[in-house]
Structure formats: C-alpha cells, structure tokens
Design a protein around this motif. Structure first.
Motif, PDB file in Angstrom:
ATOM      1  N   PHE A   1       0.825  -1.209   0.000  1.00 24.92           N
ATOM      2  CA  PHE A   1       0.000   0.000   0.000  1.00 24.92           C
ATOM      3  C   PHE A   1       0.864   1.266   0.000  1.00 24.92           C
ATOM      4  CE2 PHE A   1      -2.398   3.377   2.105  1.00 24.92           C
ATOM      5  CZ  PHE A   1      -3.518   3.418   1.303  1.00 24.92           C
ATOM      6  N   LEU A   2       1.916   1.304   0.792  1.00 25.34           N
ATOM      7  CA  LEU A   2       2.733   2.511   0.938  1.00 25.34           C
ATOM      8  C   LEU A   2       3.811   2.666  -0.131  1.00 25.34           C
ATOM      9  CD1 LEU A   2       3.317   2.682   4.800  1.00 25.34           C
ATOM     10  CD2 LEU A   2       1.808   4.110   3.420  1.00 25.34           C
TER      11      LEU A   2
ATOM     12  N   PRO B   1      11.904   7.657   7.226  1.00 28.82           N
ATOM     13  CA  PRO B   1      10.496   8.073   7.143  1.00 28.82           C
ATOM     14  C   PRO B   1       9.582   6.930   6.702  1.00 28.82           C
ATOM     15  CG  PRO B   1      11.888   9.744   6.161  1.00 28.82           C
ATOM     16  CD  PRO B   1      12.775   8.574   6.477  1.00 28.82           C
ATOM     17  N   TYR B   2      10.031   6.128   5.744  1.00 26.80           N
ATOM     18  CA  TYR B   2       9.214   5.009   5.267  1.00 26.80           C
ATOM     19  C   TYR B   2       8.969   4.004   6.386  1.00 26.80           C
ATOM     20  CZ  TYR B   2       7.462   1.187   2.440  1.00 26.80           C
ATOM     21  OH  TYR B   2       6.679   0.192   1.944  1.00 26.80           O
ATOM     22  N   ASN B   3      10.014   3.696   7.162  1.00 26.63           N
ATOM     23  CA  ASN B   3       9.858   2.757   8.270  1.00 26.63           C
ATOM     24  C   ASN B   3       8.936   3.324   9.348  1.00 26.63           C
ATOM     25  OD1 ASN B   3      11.488   0.926   7.010  1.00 26.63           O
ATOM     26  ND2 ASN B   3      13.279   1.328   8.258  1.00 26.63           N
ATOM     27  N   ALA B   4       9.041   4.624   9.612  1.00 26.05           N
ATOM     28  CA  ALA B   4       8.167   5.256  10.604  1.00 26.05           C
ATOM     29  C   ALA B   4       6.710   5.191  10.139  1.00 26.05           C
ATOM     30  CB  ALA B   4       8.586   6.703  10.842  1.00 26.05           C
ATOM     31  N   ALA B   5       6.462   5.463   8.851  1.00 24.88           N
ATOM     32  CA  ALA B   5       5.105   5.398   8.304  1.00 24.88           C
ATOM     33  C   ALA B   5       4.581   3.964   8.346  1.00 24.88           C
ATOM     34  CB  ALA B   5       5.081   5.925   6.876  1.00 24.88           C
ATOM     35  N   SER B   6       5.432   3.006   7.998  1.00 22.28           N
ATOM     36  CA  SER B   6       5.027   1.601   8.041  1.00 22.28           C
ATOM     37  C   SER B   6       4.676   1.186   9.455  1.00 22.28           C
ATOM     38  CB  SER B   6       6.142   0.694   7.517  1.00 22.28           C
ATOM     39  OG  SER B   6       6.370   0.927   6.163  1.00 22.28           O
ATOM     40  N   SER B   7       5.521   1.544  10.408  1.00 22.22           N
ATOM     41  CA  SER B   7       5.294   1.188  11.800  1.00 22.22           C
ATOM     42  C   SER B   7       3.966   1.751  12.306  1.00 22.22           C
ATOM     43  CB  SER B   7       6.451   1.706  12.656  1.00 22.22           C
ATOM     44  OG  SER B   7       6.212   1.462  14.014  1.00 22.22           O
ATOM     45  N   TYR B   8       3.739   3.037  12.042  1.00 23.11           N
ATOM     46  CA  TYR B   8       2.503   3.671  12.507  1.00 23.11           C
ATOM     47  C   TYR B   8       1.277   2.998  11.877  1.00 23.11           C
ATOM     48  CZ  TYR B   8      -1.120   6.987  13.555  1.00 23.11           C
ATOM     49  OH  TYR B   8      -2.297   7.555  14.003  1.00 23.11           O
ATOM     50  N   ASN B   9       1.313   2.825  10.571  1.00 19.55           N
ATOM     51  CA  ASN B   9       0.149   2.279   9.871  1.00 19.55           C
ATOM     52  C   ASN B   9      -0.066   0.796  10.124  1.00 19.55           C
ATOM     53  OD1 ASN B   9      -1.131   4.540   8.411  1.00 19.55           O
ATOM     54  ND2 ASN B   9       0.907   4.749   7.532  1.00 19.55           N
TER      55      ASN B   9
ATOM     56  N   VAL C   1      -5.483   5.305   7.614  1.00 18.62           N
ATOM     57  CA  VAL C   1      -4.146   5.470   7.049  1.00 18.62           C
ATOM     58  C   VAL C   1      -3.662   6.902   7.273  1.00 18.62           C
ATOM     59  CG1 VAL C   1      -2.830   5.555   4.892  1.00 18.62           C
ATOM     60  CG2 VAL C   1      -4.400   3.668   5.318  1.00 18.62           C
ATOM     61  N   VAL C   2      -2.397   7.029   7.656  1.00 20.50           N
ATOM     62  CA  VAL C   2      -1.769   8.331   7.860  1.00 20.50           C
ATOM     63  C   VAL C   2      -0.476   8.361   7.055  1.00 20.50           C
ATOM     64  CG1 VAL C   2      -0.634   9.807   9.571  1.00 20.50           C
ATOM     65  CG2 VAL C   2      -2.749   8.636  10.160  1.00 20.50           C
ATOM     66  N   TYR C   3      -0.282   9.398   6.255  1.00 23.56           N
ATOM     67  CA  TYR C   3       0.954   9.519   5.500  1.00 23.56           C
ATOM     68  C   TYR C   3       1.784  10.710   5.958  1.00 23.56           C
ATOM     69  CZ  TYR C   3      -1.162  13.243   2.736  1.00 23.56           C
ATOM     70  OH  TYR C   3      -1.752  14.407   2.349  1.00 23.56           O
ATOM     71  N   SER C   4       1.284  11.431   6.966  1.00 18.25           N
ATOM     72  CA  SER C   4       1.996  12.601   7.447  1.00 18.25           C
ATOM     73  C   SER C   4       1.785  12.765   8.943  1.00 18.25           C
ATOM     74  CB  SER C   4       1.478  13.846   6.709  1.00 18.25           C
ATOM     75  OG  SER C   4       2.062  15.010   7.224  1.00 18.25           O
ATOM     76  N   ARG C   5       2.893  12.859   9.682  1.00 20.84           N
ATOM     77  CA  ARG C   5       2.842  13.135  11.122  1.00 20.84           C
ATOM     78  C   ARG C   5       4.001  14.055  11.436  1.00 20.84           C
ATOM     79  NH1 ARG C   5       0.228  10.005  14.995  1.00 20.84           N
ATOM     80  NH2 ARG C   5       1.956  10.352  16.399  1.00 20.84           N
ATOM     81  N   GLY C   6       3.719  15.063  12.235  1.00 20.24           N
ATOM     82  CA  GLY C   6       4.800  15.982  12.574  1.00 20.24           C
ATOM     83  C   GLY C   6       4.373  16.955  13.648  1.00 20.24           C
TER      84      GLY C   6
ATOM     85  N   PRO D   1      -9.023   2.330  -4.581  1.00 27.40           N
ATOM     86  CA  PRO D   1      -8.732   0.937  -4.245  1.00 27.40           C
ATOM     87  C   PRO D   1      -8.997  -0.041  -5.388  1.00 27.40           C
ATOM     88  CG  PRO D   1     -10.074   1.959  -2.537  1.00 27.40           C
ATOM     89  CD  PRO D   1     -10.018   2.905  -3.691  1.00 27.40           C
ATOM     90  N   ALA D   2     -10.030   0.224  -6.192  1.00 33.41           N
ATOM     91  CA  ALA D   2     -10.361  -0.698  -7.286  1.00 33.41           C
ATOM     92  C   ALA D   2      -9.243  -0.734  -8.330  1.00 33.41           C
ATOM     93  CB  ALA D   2     -11.678  -0.288  -7.934  1.00 33.41           C
ATOM     94  N   LYS D   3      -8.620   0.392  -8.580  1.00 33.84           N
ATOM     95  CA  LYS D   3      -7.541   0.478  -9.567  1.00 33.84           C
ATOM     96  C   LYS D   3      -6.161   0.360  -8.923  1.00 33.84           C
ATOM     97  CE  LYS D   3      -9.843   1.671 -13.347  1.00 33.84           C
ATOM     98  NZ  LYS D   3      -9.728   0.944 -14.586  1.00 33.84           N
ATOM     99  N   ASP D   4      -6.104   0.464  -7.598  1.00 33.64           N
ATOM    100  CA  ASP D   4      -4.854   0.492  -6.852  1.00 33.64           C
ATOM    101  C   ASP D   4      -3.933   1.570  -7.412  1.00 33.64           C
ATOM    102  OD1 ASP D   4      -3.075  -0.211  -4.830  1.00 33.64           O
ATOM    103  OD2 ASP D   4      -2.059  -1.703  -6.080  1.00 33.64           O
TER     104      ASP D   4
END
Length: 193
Positions: A58-59, A79-87, A106-111, A155-158
C-alpha cells in the motif's frame, strides 16, 4: 550487522563475497548474507508477514509523500519505516489470513504542525474533487503558510493521485483533477500538511 567508519577499503555498497555493504541515513553498514531458514514459520510469523506485506504494498507508491510527511521521526528510523510502523499498528484490520487496509485510518503525514481540521471533500464537477478545511494554524506557528498535500487513492484500480504542496493552509481549499478511469469507482481522499 556491523557499523564501520572507513574500514580498510572504505565504504562500499553491494555484495562482496559473503557480506553486503550499504549506507542508511549517512551511516555505513556491513552485514553477512542471510541464510534461508529451513524451519516452518509459526502462525504469529505468518500473521506478521501478511500484515507487513499488505502495508508495504500500500505505501510503496507513496514513498515521496511519506518521506516528507514522516521526516520528523525517531532518530535511526527512516520516514518510510516510521510510516510503516505507525500504519501497521493503526491501519490494518481483519483476521489472518484476511487482513485488509482500514483506509480511513491510514496516515501519511505526522509531525509538529496541527493536522487540517474540519476537512470536507466534494465532487462538484466530474473528474475533480474539491477539498476544503479550516485554517487553524497556531499563533506563532506557521501562520498558515505550510502547504497541504492531497492524496486520492482508488482501491479498485490500486492507483494514487498525489498533489504535493497543493495549497497553503490559509487558502482553505484546493481542487484535485482525477484521471478519467477514477470516475466509475469510489476514491478515498487524504490531506495533510
């Protein structure tokens, strides 16, 4: 995995014999080649692999957005690992083997900045989504000059549509154009700063 500072040959990247060299966040690492396990994975291992694979898929396409959105992370965590961990913790639901992404979570931004509040999404014209929000930038903070990034996922088209720095928080609105093949499907909108 070993960390080294300018060893005999200096930093290297890739495989040399039975070791692999890499650099993560400017730190040089060297590790041995992994061996394939002959043990059958346990149920908890299979569950974690399933969850991790689902979130990684997904990410994966949002790498650029996540790199900016999760840049104020814990030291030593990309950043990718932090986003993966959170989600992984907040945006996966279901039971094994039928895990699914809980899209609204889903969250793609935290700060440090406040998230956009009173968000609304409307499809006023075919092929476009209008996003609106309230400018609640704190006094002494960004003053509303920080830029909102908008992600629309089908989601249907990903497939994703990403509008980075679409508008200043103080503008309180932005319109995102969507591809024609999005029109027959439900799409999910995310906005962040």
């Amino acid at each position: 995995m070993g960390r080294y500072k300018q060893g005999i040959l200096g930093a290297f990247s890739g495989k040399v014999g039975n070791v692999v060299g890499s650099s993560i966040n400017g730190i040089d690492y060297m590790k041995g080649l992994p061996r394939k396990s002959t043990k059958t994975p346990t149920l908890p291992q299979l569950m974690q692999r399933s969850r991790f694979g689902l979130m990684a898929d997904f990410l994966r396409t949002l790498g650029g957005v996540v790199k900016v959105g999760f840049q104020s992370r814990k030291k030593g965590l990309t950043p990718y690992n932090a986003a993966s961990s959170y989600n992984l913790e907040h945006a996966i639901t279901g039971t094994y083997p039928n895990f699914v992404v809980d899209y609204p979570e889903v969250v793609y931004s935290r700060g440090n900045l406040l998230g956009l509040s009173d968000q609304e999404v409307a499809a006023a014209v075919a092929g476009e989504l209008d996003f609106s929000w309230s400018n609640d930038a704190p006094v002494g903070g960004s003053g509303g000059t920080d830029k909102a990034t908008i992600v629309v996922y089908n989601p249907a088209k990903d497939k994703y549509v990403v509008a980075q720095a679409a508008a200043a928080r103080s503008a309180e609105t932005s319109t995102v154009e969507l591809p024609a093949d999005f029109s027959a499907h439900r799409a999910l909108g995310y906005s962040g700063r």
